[in-house]
Design an enzyme around this catalytic site. Structure first.
Site, short mmCIF file in Angstrom:
data_model
loop_
_atom_site.label_atom_id
_atom_site.label_comp_id
_atom_site.label_asym_id
_atom_site.label_seq_id
_atom_site.Cartn_x
_atom_site.Cartn_y
_atom_site.Cartn_z
N GLU A 10 3.55 4.18 -0.36
CA GLU A 10 4.38 4.75 -1.42
C GLU A 10 5.16 5.92 -0.83
O GLU A 10 4.77 6.43 0.23
CB GLU A 10 3.50 5.25 -2.57
N ASP A 13 -7.37 -3.18 9.72
CA ASP A 13 -8.05 -3.35 11.01
C ASP A 13 -7.60 -4.66 11.66
O ASP A 13 -7.32 -4.70 12.86
CB ASP A 13 -9.58 -3.37 10.81
N ARG A 15 -3.73 -4.38 12.51
CA ARG A 15 -3.38 -3.53 13.67
C ARG A 15 -3.52 -4.29 14.99
O ARG A 15 -2.81 -4.00 15.95
CB ARG A 15 -4.25 -2.27 13.65
N LEU A 35 0.84 -1.20 0.00
CA LEU A 35 0.00 0.00 0.00
C LEU A 35 0.88 1.26 0.00
O LEU A 35 0.68 2.17 -0.80
CB LEU A 35 -0.90 -0.03 1.25
N GLU A 55 1.63 0.09 10.05
CA GLU A 55 0.20 -0.25 10.02
C GLU A 55 -0.65 0.84 10.67
O GLU A 55 -1.67 0.56 11.30
CB GLU A 55 -0.03 -1.64 10.62
N GLY A 56 -0.20 2.08 10.49
CA GLY A 56 -0.91 3.24 11.03
C GLY A 56 -0.18 3.79 12.23
O GLY A 56 -0.02 3.10 13.25
N ALA A 77 2.58 8.39 -0.21
CA ALA A 77 1.33 7.89 0.35
C ALA A 77 1.67 7.02 1.55
O ALA A 77 1.73 5.79 1.46
CB ALA A 77 0.54 7.10 -0.69
N1 CAA Z 1 -12.91 -0.51 7.26
C1 CAA Z 1 -13.78 -0.31 6.22
N2 CAA Z 1 -13.91 0.88 5.58
C2 CAA Z 1 -13.14 1.90 6.01
C3 CAA Z 1 -12.23 1.77 7.07
C4 CAA Z 1 -12.15 0.51 7.71
N3 CAA Z 1 -11.31 0.32 8.75
N4 CAA Z 1 -11.62 2.96 7.28
C5 CAA Z 1 -12.13 3.82 6.38
N5 CAA Z 1 -13.04 3.17 5.61
C6 CAA Z 1 -13.87 3.75 4.55
C7 CAA Z 1 -14.71 4.89 5.12
O1 CAA Z 1 -15.92 4.40 5.64
C8 CAA Z 1 -14.92 5.75 3.90
O2 CAA Z 1 -15.96 5.20 3.10
P1 CAA Z 1 -17.17 6.09 2.54
O3 CAA Z 1 -16.51 7.21 1.78
O4 CAA Z 1 -17.94 5.15 1.70
O5 CAA Z 1 -17.88 6.59 3.74
C9 CAA Z 1 -13.64 5.60 3.13
O6 CAA Z 1 -13.04 4.37 3.56
C10 CAA Z 1 -12.66 6.73 3.37
O7 CAA Z 1 -12.43 6.83 4.77
P2 CAA Z 1 -11.78 8.12 5.43
O8 CAA Z 1 -12.52 9.35 4.95
O9 CAA Z 1 -11.69 7.90 6.89
O10 CAA Z 1 -10.33 8.12 4.72
P3 CAA Z 1 -9.12 9.13 4.84
O11 CAA Z 1 -8.55 9.34 3.50
O12 CAA Z 1 -9.50 10.31 5.68
O13 CAA Z 1 -8.00 8.26 5.60
C11 CAA Z 1 -6.84 7.19 7.39
C12 CAA Z 1 -8.17 7.67 6.76
C13 CAA Z 1 -7.33 6.58 8.69
C14 CAA Z 1 -5.86 8.32 7.68
C15 CAA Z 1 -6.20 6.12 6.48
O14 CAA Z 1 -5.67 6.70 5.32
C16 CAA Z 1 -5.13 5.33 7.20
O15 CAA Z 1 -5.42 4.36 7.89
N6 CAA Z 1 -3.83 5.74 7.04
C17 CAA Z 1 -2.73 4.97 7.58
C18 CAA Z 1 -2.15 4.06 6.52
C19 CAA Z 1 -1.51 2.85 7.09
O16 CAA Z 1 -1.92 2.30 8.12
N7 CAA Z 1 -0.51 2.35 6.41
C20 CAA Z 1 0.13 1.14 6.80
C21 CAA Z 1 0.87 0.56 5.66
S1 CAA Z 1 0.98 -1.18 5.72
C22 CAA Z 1 2.19 -1.60 6.80
O17 CAA Z 1 2.68 -0.81 7.54
C23 CAA Z 1 2.51 -3.05 6.80
C24 CAA Z 1 3.85 -3.40 7.33
O18 CAA Z 1 4.85 -3.25 6.69
C25 CAA Z 1 3.97 -4.08 8.61
#
Ligand code: CAA
Length: 379
Positions: free
Chosen positions: A127, A240, A243, A125, A363-364, A130
């Site tokens: 970038e 989800d 995390r 995911l 993961e956030g 991003a």
């Molecule tokens: N489950 C289902 N749907 C979800 C959701 C969830 N947990 N969270 C958001 N959505 C949906 C919302 O309901 C919304 O849908 P609608 O428009 O239909 O209502 C849509 O997604 C957009 O949601 P938001 O407006 O809340 O989105 P946003 O752009 O404001 O971003 C954020 C929210 C919480 C900041 C999100 O971008 C985020 O979690 N960022 C962190 C990214 C992250 O965790 N990256 C980790 C990378 S992976 C990693 O780290 C793995 C590793 O190496 C170990």
């Protein structure tokens, strides 16, 4: 309300603890030094049934719940956090997501090998532009007949060049923002897939992270997970679950720091007595134990709620936030209790401190967890 683990859950915890002590402990320090990918650990975890543990038995998985998987991750992380995150990403972010969103054909094609550990899964995911703003994807996927052409650069990919299958998020329609993101399963051997060098990291040194580079990679339509535009929700749903796994990793590291501190305080003599008899040390240990217990309750509640179905992002964010804070705070405290020795590689607590930091980031971040909690309060 019953706070006790069932007999079966206690048995799973015991098995994971014995496995971690027997198989992971002898190599954890060396892996941290060399940063070598722990293939041996991976194969042993597969044999033990930890890989694919939450996948359905229909595909060769263990059919366990997230709470049971949380217990395993906690125990593995208590000994080797690097190994635990490889398992967590494979299971929660990759394989479970295919099971959740895949067609029967896709599940039949990929899950049996993922469940047995024959194939290793990764999640792509992030970038360069991003990170926390995961909707700002610049990778693209363009439909051309019966296939998509993917281009982009993914970074910090856990298991990067070691994995076989990648769950890749890419923009199919930039004008739609997060609703223009689509998810794909991309096999490693596709033409145009390449990798950067492993990152040189502070902690979790044996779990490698690399760039994933996609240059005109042709992916058949059958590899698209869900519909066009579903990618953001698929990624958030995966996270989800993921995390909770990172919360378990943080909790296991914190528990290791406490265990080491208790043992050290009993044997380290200063001022003519073990330092465990000094109130300054007792207060530190008491605060560590209390916070760890509180973190554990939040985490098990989140895992249990998630197992009941429905979206529980707020409870998951609270658990991940608190577990990560506790891990960071108390691994620093563990080094302090160990004094000068704690600063030395020979004592494990400095590794716990280095490993703990990432749980507040990947993961956030903790800040993103607060955002999720606040947005749920203010909705
Ligand atoms: N489950 C289902 N749907 C979800 C959701 C969830 N947990 N969270 C958001 N959505 C949906 C919302 O309901 C919304 O849908 P609608 O428009 O239909 O209502 C849509 O997604 C957009 O949601 P938001 O407006 O809340 O989105 P946003 O752009 O404001 O971003 C954020 C929210 C919480 C900041 C999100 O971008 C985020 O979690 N960022 C962190 C990214 C992250 O965790 N990256 C980790 C990378 S992976 C990693 O780290 C793995 C590793 O190496 C170990």
């Amino acid at each position: 309300m019953d706070f006790r683990l069932t007999e079966e859950q206690q048995m799973i915890r015991r098995t994971a603890r014995e496995f971690a002590e027997r198989e992971l402990a002898p190599v954890a320090i060396e892996l941290d030094k060399t940063g070598e990918f722990p293939w041996d650990n991976w194969h042993k975890m597969a044999k033990q049934g930890f890989v694919g543990m939450t996948l359905s038995p229909e595909y060769g998985g263990g059919g366990a719940g997230l709470l049971e998987f949380t217990l395993v991750l906690e125990e593995l992380s208590r000994v080797c956090a690097s190994t635990a995150v490889i398992l967590e990403v494979h299971n929660s972010l990759h394989a479970e997501t295919i099971e959740h969103f895949g067609t029967p054909e896709q599940k039949q094609k990929w899950l049996p090998d993922l469940a047995t550990g024959k194939k290793l899964g990764a999640f792509a995911l992030t970038e360069p532009n991003a990170g926390s703003d995961s909707a700002a994807q610049q990778s693209t996927a363009v439909l051309k007949g019966d296939h998509y052409v993917l281009n982009g650069l993914k970074c910090f990919i856990t298991s990067g060049s070691k994995a076989d299958l990648y769950l890749v998020m890419a923009m199919t329609d930039k004008s739609k923002g997060n609703k223009g993101i689509t998810a794909f399963v991309v096999e490693k051997d596709r033409k145009g897939v390449s990798f950067g060098l492993p990152e040189d990291k502070m902690g979790i040194r044996a779990s490698i992270q690399t760039d994933l580079i996609l240059e005109d990679v042709e992916v058949p339509v059958e590899n698209r997970l869900g519909a066009e535009g579903d990618g953001f929700k698929i990624a958030m749903t995966a996270l989800d679950s993921g995390r909770i796994g990172i919360g378990a990793q943080a909790l296991g590291i914190a528990q290791a720091a406490l265990d080491a501190s208790v043992a050290y305080a009993k044997q380290r003599v200063q001022f003519g007595k073990p330092i465990a008899e000094l109130q300054a040390i007792q207060w530190k240990l008491a605060e560590m134990a209390t916070d760890i217990d509180a973190a554990r309750l939040l985490l098990y509640r989140a895992a249990w709620l998630r197992d009941q179905g429905g979206r529980v992002s707020k409870e998951i964010a609270m658990a991940k936030l608190f577990c990560a804070q506790v891990a960071m705070r108390h691994t620093v405290e563990a080094v302090q209790i160990h004094g000068g020795n704690g600063y030395m590689r020979e004592y494990k607590v400095e590794r716990y401190m280095r490993d703990a930091k990432i749980t507040q980031i990947y993961e956030g971040t903790s800040e993103v967890m607060k955002l999720i909690i606040a947005s749920s309060l203010l909705r």
